[in-house]
Design a protein around this motif. Structure first.
Motif, mmCIF file in Angstrom:
data_model
loop_
_atom_site.group_PDB
_atom_site.id
_atom_site.type_symbol
_atom_site.label_atom_id
_atom_site.label_comp_id
_atom_site.label_asym_id
_atom_site.label_seq_id
_atom_site.Cartn_x
_atom_site.Cartn_y
_atom_site.Cartn_z
ATOM 1 N N CYS A 166 0.871 -1.176 0.000
ATOM 2 C CA CYS A 166 0.000 0.000 0.000
ATOM 3 C C CYS A 166 0.910 1.228 0.000
ATOM 4 C CB CYS A 166 -0.895 -0.048 1.251
ATOM 5 S SG CYS A 166 -1.978 1.371 1.427
ATOM 6 N N GLU A 167 1.076 1.817 -1.162
ATOM 7 C CA GLU A 167 2.083 2.889 -1.298
ATOM 8 C C GLU A 167 1.699 3.806 -2.443
ATOM 9 O OE1 GLU A 167 4.615 5.269 -0.505
ATOM 10 O OE2 GLU A 167 5.127 3.500 0.686
ATOM 11 N N ASN B 47 -3.308 2.009 -3.729
ATOM 12 C CA ASN B 47 -3.783 3.007 -2.770
ATOM 13 C C ASN B 47 -4.642 2.349 -1.688
ATOM 14 O OD1 ASN B 47 -6.382 2.651 -3.825
ATOM 15 N ND2 ASN B 47 -6.122 4.311 -5.310
ATOM 16 N N LEU B 48 -5.169 3.168 -0.805
ATOM 17 C CA LEU B 48 -5.954 2.637 0.322
ATOM 18 C C LEU B 48 -7.160 1.847 -0.160
ATOM 19 C CD1 LEU B 48 -6.374 5.328 3.128
ATOM 20 C CD2 LEU B 48 -5.044 3.225 3.185
ATOM 21 N N GLU B 49 -7.856 2.373 -1.161
ATOM 22 C CA GLU B 49 -9.070 1.711 -1.646
ATOM 23 C C GLU B 49 -8.737 0.355 -2.278
ATOM 24 O OE1 GLU B 49 -12.471 0.600 -1.745
ATOM 25 O OE2 GLU B 49 -12.007 2.376 -0.557
ATOM 26 N N ARG C 12 -9.944 -3.283 -0.783
ATOM 27 C CA ARG C 12 -10.686 -4.210 -1.648
ATOM 28 C C ARG C 12 -10.052 -5.603 -1.640
ATOM 29 N NH1 ARG C 12 -11.013 -3.008 -7.780
ATOM 30 N NH2 ARG C 12 -12.149 -4.915 -8.295
ATOM 31 N N ILE C 13 -8.770 -5.656 -1.892
ATOM 32 C CA ILE C 13 -8.098 -6.968 -1.981
ATOM 33 C C ILE C 13 -8.097 -7.667 -0.621
ATOM 34 C CG2 ILE C 13 -5.847 -8.088 -2.349
ATOM 35 C CD1 ILE C 13 -5.349 -6.085 -4.594
ATOM 36 N N LEU C 14 -7.764 -6.924 0.408
ATOM 37 C CA LEU C 14 -7.644 -7.576 1.721
ATOM 38 C C LEU C 14 -9.012 -7.991 2.271
ATOM 39 C CD1 LEU C 14 -4.750 -5.492 3.348
ATOM 40 C CD2 LEU C 14 -4.603 -7.631 2.067
ATOM 41 N N SER D 212 3.097 8.767 3.589
ATOM 42 C CA SER D 212 2.066 8.520 4.593
ATOM 43 C C SER D 212 0.684 8.475 3.928
ATOM 44 C CB SER D 212 2.107 9.643 5.641
ATOM 45 O OG SER D 212 1.152 9.399 6.633
ATOM 46 N N LEU D 213 0.197 7.243 3.674
ATOM 47 C CA LEU D 213 -1.089 7.106 2.969
ATOM 48 C C LEU D 213 -2.235 6.743 3.907
ATOM 49 C CD1 LEU D 213 -0.703 5.008 -0.327
ATOM 50 C CD2 LEU D 213 -0.755 7.472 -0.045
#
Ligand code: NIG
Ligand code: FE
Length: 417
Positions: free
Chosen positions: A221-222, A227-229, A233-235, A254-255
């Motif tokens: 996630c970077e 990205n966060l979305e 979704r995947i996790l 820092s996301l």
């Protein structure tokens, strides 16, 4: 009951003792015994302490003299990218010239260059290279590791990596816990079609699950990776299938990956060099382990994670090597521990909790390993030193003298048996 093996004349036995996750101030607590013994039966710890041990000895019992030295639980490296082909020394000059890590990746190098070599590599070659690294780790006192895929970025090669890990787990001495990291980068053939690649990763989760190839699912996630979305979704799909999840979170930018780890009840949030104070507080209020990788900060010349603030806020920390060919080309967990002292400003006791019981906790194996406790596996290291502080202070060398895996002596006087 007599033991198969008794280790005696232990000058100093140091072990975690608090039920994990060991958080905040508790991270500075360890149990220390002097003039101790450990009795072992059927590969497990039968008893240990400072008292009388003769009742455990019969004619067949093997006696191992620790020479008054320091004994610790086997070390656990809970974040590695063990299985991969090739190396990236050709990028070292770019790195030294100041080209950023994410720029090398965006130009088709970095992770993507290792993907190319890993796709082209045979299983046998992958096995041989990883076996060499496992031997290095074992000599350094590591008895359990986590190993991620993520250099295939297609089902065939991800499965190849995970099968190699499974195979290695059966015939060498280090236990390997596997993680599927299909979302490590978007492969070149999907360039500009990240969403389609995410769909394919989600589809592949089912195959990985059916084949029983991974316990965890992880994501990078970077900024300009996932990205966060994407990560949510995947996790979330992974969790529906019964996987536990981890996140490469807030490594460079820092996301908010640390906060997402809490939202998803991940077992760990890893890296956290750029995590916000708000997310540190969220992690502290959860059972997510903050898995710090100071060797990566060292190698990328980046800031170190703010371990002191994390401990002050009450987080549970682990430390691992992040061994991989790009951002941490070193199997040396002891060096990560030494950076933990020198750069993360952690105490020797905090570091011991971080590389044993908290690592075991976020790999969900803390009932079997991670401390010297009756009934746990006899995974033990004898250090060529008399106290824990010395290990952090005398840096860059291997302090391990002897290693026991499941009660078997596998390294003696720094040599394989
Ligand atoms: O943990 N950040 C993403 N993955 C690895 C690096 C992988 C690579 O550069 O090959 C890491 O740092
Ligand atoms: Fe990593």
């Amino acid at each position: 009951m007599s033991a198969d093996l008794v280790i005696l004349n232990i000058g100093s036995l140091v072990t975690p003792y608090i039920v994990p996750p060991v958080k905040g101030e508790d991270m500075n607590k360890v149990k220390s015994l002097s003039n101790a013994f450990i009795a072992i039966k059927d590969g497990l710890i039968l008893d240990f302490g400072e008292g009388e041990y003769s009742k455990y000895i019969n004619k067949k019992t093997i006696i191992h003299d620790a020479d008054g030295k320091l004994v610790l639980p086997g070390l656990i490296d809970s974040h590695t990218h063990l299985i991969h082909a090739g190396s990236r020394e050709h990028e070292f000059a770019l790195k030294m010239a100041g080209v950023p890590y994410l720029e090398i990746l965006a130009n088709g190098g970095g992770i993507l260059s290792t993907v190319k070599s890993t796709r082209e590599s045979s299983k046998k070659d992958l096995c041989n290279k990883a076996y060499y690294s496992l031997n290095e780790m074992l000599k350094l006192g590591v008895t359990t590791i986590e190993a991620k895929s993520g250099y295939g970025l297609n089902l065939e090669t991800e499965v190849k990596q995970l099968e190699v890990a499974k195979e290695l787990d059966t015939y060498q001495n280090i236990d390997i816990i596997s993680t599927y990291l299909g979302a490590h980068a978007t492969p070149l053939e999907y360039k500009g079609r990240k969403d389609e690649y995410i769909e394919s990763v989600i589809k592949d989760l089912e195959v990985i699950k059916e084949k029983g190839l991974a316990k965890f699912v992880d994501i990078f996630c970077e900024d300009s990776v996932f990205n966060l979305e994407d990560s949510r979704r995947i996790l979330s799909e992974a969790k529906k299938l019964g996987f536990e999840v981890k996140i490469h979170a807030d490594e460079i930018v820092s996301l908010g990956g640390g906060g997402l780890a809490v939202e998803l009840d991940a077992s760990s949030a890893d890296h956290l060099m750029a995590v916000s104070v708000e997310d540190i507080k969220k992690i502290a209020g959860s059972n997510v382990v903050a898995n710090l990788l100071p060797s990566t900060s060292f190698y990328l010349n980046k800031d170190y994670a703010n371990a002191r603030l994390m401990i002050k806020e009450g987080c549970a920390l682990a430390i691992s090597s992040d061994y991989n060919p790009g951002s941490s080309p070193s199997e040396n967990l002891q060096f990560s521990m030494q950076l933990g002292a020198n750069k993360l400003k952690m105490s020797p006791s905090e570091i011991l909790n971080a590389v044993t019981i908290n690592a075991a906790y976020h790999l969900r194996i803390d009932k079997e390993v991670g401390s010297i406790e009756i009934g746990k596996k006899a995974d033990l290291v004898i250090m060529d030193s008399f106290n824990l502080e010395y290990i952090m202070y005398h840096y860059g060398i291997n302090h391990v003298k002897d290693v026991f895996k499941n009660g078997q002596l596998v390294v003696h006087n720094k040599q394989f048996i």
